[in-house]
Design a protein around this motif. Structure first.
Motif, short mmCIF file in Angstrom:
data_model
loop_
_atom_site.label_atom_id
_atom_site.label_comp_id
_atom_site.label_asym_id
_atom_site.label_seq_id
_atom_site.Cartn_x
_atom_site.Cartn_y
_atom_site.Cartn_z
N GLU A 1 30.31 69.02 103.02
CA GLU A 1 29.00 69.66 102.92
C GLU A 1 28.51 69.70 101.47
O GLU A 1 27.32 69.64 101.20
N ALA A 2 29.44 69.83 100.53
CA ALA A 2 29.09 70.07 99.13
C ALA A 2 28.51 68.80 98.48
O ALA A 2 28.65 67.70 99.01
N PRO A 3 27.86 68.95 97.31
CA PRO A 3 27.36 67.78 96.58
C PRO A 3 28.47 66.75 96.39
O PRO A 3 29.60 67.09 96.04
N SER A 4 28.15 65.51 96.65
CA SER A 4 29.16 64.47 96.62
C SER A 4 28.52 63.14 96.25
O SER A 4 27.33 63.06 95.94
N LEU A 5 29.31 62.10 96.29
CA LEU A 5 28.79 60.75 96.13
C LEU A 5 29.38 59.89 97.22
O LEU A 5 30.47 60.19 97.74
N ILE A 6 28.66 58.88 97.59
CA ILE A 6 29.22 57.87 98.48
C ILE A 6 29.26 56.55 97.74
O ILE A 6 28.38 56.27 96.91
N GLU A 7 30.28 55.79 97.99
CA GLU A 7 30.40 54.50 97.33
C GLU A 7 30.84 53.45 98.34
O GLU A 7 31.52 53.75 99.33
N GLN A 8 30.42 52.25 98.09
CA GLN A 8 30.70 51.14 98.99
C GLN A 8 32.21 50.98 99.18
O GLN A 8 32.98 51.08 98.24
N TRP A 9 32.60 50.76 100.43
CA TRP A 9 34.01 50.49 100.73
C TRP A 9 34.39 49.15 100.13
O TRP A 9 33.75 48.12 100.39
N ILE A 10 35.43 49.15 99.27
CA ILE A 10 35.84 47.94 98.57
C ILE A 10 37.08 47.34 99.23
O ILE A 10 38.10 48.02 99.37
N ASP A 11 36.97 46.11 99.63
CA ASP A 11 38.11 45.38 100.20
C ASP A 11 38.89 44.79 99.02
O ASP A 11 38.67 43.65 98.62
N PHE A 12 39.79 45.58 98.46
CA PHE A 12 40.46 45.17 97.23
C PHE A 12 41.79 44.49 97.51
O PHE A 12 42.41 44.69 98.56
N GLU A 13 42.23 43.70 96.53
CA GLU A 13 43.53 43.04 96.63
C GLU A 13 44.63 43.94 96.08
O GLU A 13 45.71 44.04 96.65
N LYS A 14 44.35 44.61 94.95
CA LYS A 14 45.34 45.48 94.31
C LYS A 14 44.64 46.67 93.66
O LYS A 14 43.47 46.58 93.27
N GLU A 15 45.37 47.78 93.53
CA GLU A 15 44.92 48.90 92.71
C GLU A 15 45.73 48.88 91.42
O GLU A 15 46.96 48.79 91.45
N LEU A 16 45.02 48.95 90.31
CA LEU A 16 45.63 48.83 89.00
C LEU A 16 45.36 50.08 88.17
O LEU A 16 44.45 50.85 88.49
N ALA A 17 46.13 50.25 87.12
CA ALA A 17 45.87 51.35 86.18
C ALA A 17 46.23 50.91 84.78
O ALA A 17 47.15 50.11 84.57
#
Length: 380
Positions: free
Chosen positions: A171-187
């Motif tokens: 319910e609270a203020p938020s954002l929506i973002e496109q679902w990403i079909d990713f290969e890897k998550e990096l940091a």
């Protein structure tokens, strides 16, 4: 800093969890006088610091009173009272990362706007003020909804797949973002000191627990092509310089199947994705954070060896006094380093510790890490 490190510098840490604990372990080498504030009277840092204060991190008066007699304040968690930090800055207390940086990163909507304003690639997004806005959005299903504030450790994130999911949206203020079909998550962990010296740790690859959305397994270094890793490192460096941050910054990224790098989120502090640096790199992320906030030259971020980090999470169905099964077995394995966080109580998916596995043979390190994952359990 005007003061030296021979017991005179009073450093405050907002947050007394495992990140603060590991930061203290490194601060001892600088002979720094460490003060900690945490809402948990039994926080992991309680018996390791020079002074422990029990109180709320988001309360103005508590944070202001804690910091008033200190030389410098840093954080191990972003959910702190920024107004109090601003007042402390005005009165001469050094706050790193700066209060303006913390304020920006506390709000995922402001983060996304910062990315857009500074040409930092990220998933297409839209800010919404309430759940009713989801009936008419520019982002098509499926998409991710994230609370703008107070989401952390996998909380405050929902995947909206179809119209029926909108009924259970935040319910609270938020954002929506496109679902990403990713290969890897990096940091990537990057540091910057007040002189503007920037140092970047090599890129790491992450695996997440699908149920808790927490990092569960990390591999260092990445085996992605050099060009991809170089782009990721340059992107992390750009973000640190655009922010003009002093301290450590963790940059989480998606690598799409088309080879594009998209920045997911930032954390202005030591981070779960840098724990392997304690054994795996010449300088740990905790030492680097202290070097940055003390305006010292950054240490070498070079890799000593292949390093695999396994997060030790509380087992599902277990809540209460923590008991560790399998410690004797995993410590008999080659190149295994155990870090327990000093938490008395466990609950499902609570971060209770981590294990780092070092081996010159990358595949051997991964095999040992998988065995550690299956053997070491936190139960009641």
């Amino acid at each position: 800093m005007a003061k030296d490190f021979y017991g005179e510098l009073k450093l405050g840490i907002l947050g007394g969890g495992q990140l603060g604990r590991m930061l203290i372990q490194e601060a001892i080498n600088f002979n720094v006088n460490v003060h900690v504030l945490d809402p948990d009277k039994n926080a992991p840092c309680r018996n390791l610091c020079n002074h422990f204060a029990h109180g709320a991190l988001d309360d103005f008066d508590t944070v202001y009173a804690f910091g008033k007699g200190l030389d410098m304040v840093t954080i191990e968690i972003e959910k702190v009272n920024v107004d109090a930090l601003e007042k402390l800055e005005e009165e001469g207390v050094v706050v790193y990362p700066q209060s303006r940086v913390i304020r920006l990163i506390q709000d995922k909507g402001l983060q996304k706007q910062f990315f857009k304003q500074n040409d930092i690639p990220t998933a297409p997004f839209q800010l919404i003020s309430s759940k009713e806005n989801l009936a008419n959005t520019a982002i098509t299903l499926p998409y991710i909804q994230k609370l703008r504030k107070d989401g952390y450790d996998g909380r405050g994130v929902k995947k909206i797949v179809n119209q029926s999911d909108i009924g259970t949206a935040f319910e609270a203020p938020s954002l929506i973002e496109q679902w990403i079909d990713f290969e890897k998550e990096l940091a990537i962990i990057v540091s910057r000191n007040d002189n503007g010296d920037v140092a970047v740790f090599p890129c790491v690859e992450m695996e997440f627990n699908p149920e808790a959305n927490l990092v569960e397994f990390l591999i260092s270094p990445s085996t992605l092509p050099f060009e991809t890793q170089q782009r990721a490192e340059l992107l992390a460096k750009k973000i640190a310089e655009d922010l003009q941050i002093v301290g450590l910054l963790a940059v989480e990224l998606f690598l799409t199947r088309e080879g594009q790098l998209l920045v997911n989120e930032l954390a202005p502090r030591p981070h779960n994705s840098g724990h392997q640096s304690i054994e795996g790199n010449f300088t740990s992320q905790f030492a680097q954070h202290l070097r940055a906030i003390f305006n010292l030259a950054p240490g070498s971020t070079a890799i000593r060896s292949n390093a695999i980090m396994v997060n030790l999470l509380g087992e599902a169905g277990h809540e209460g006094l923590a008991r560790y099964e399998g410690i004797e077995e995993i410590l008999a394995m080659e190149g295994v380093y155990l870090h327990l966080y000093g938490k008395k109580f466990t609950k499902p998916f609570r971060k209770m510790g981590h294990v780092c596995i070092i081996n010159e043979d990358r595949e051997r390190a991964i095999l040992i890490a998988r065995e550690v994952q299956q053997t070491l359990k936190v139960v009641t």
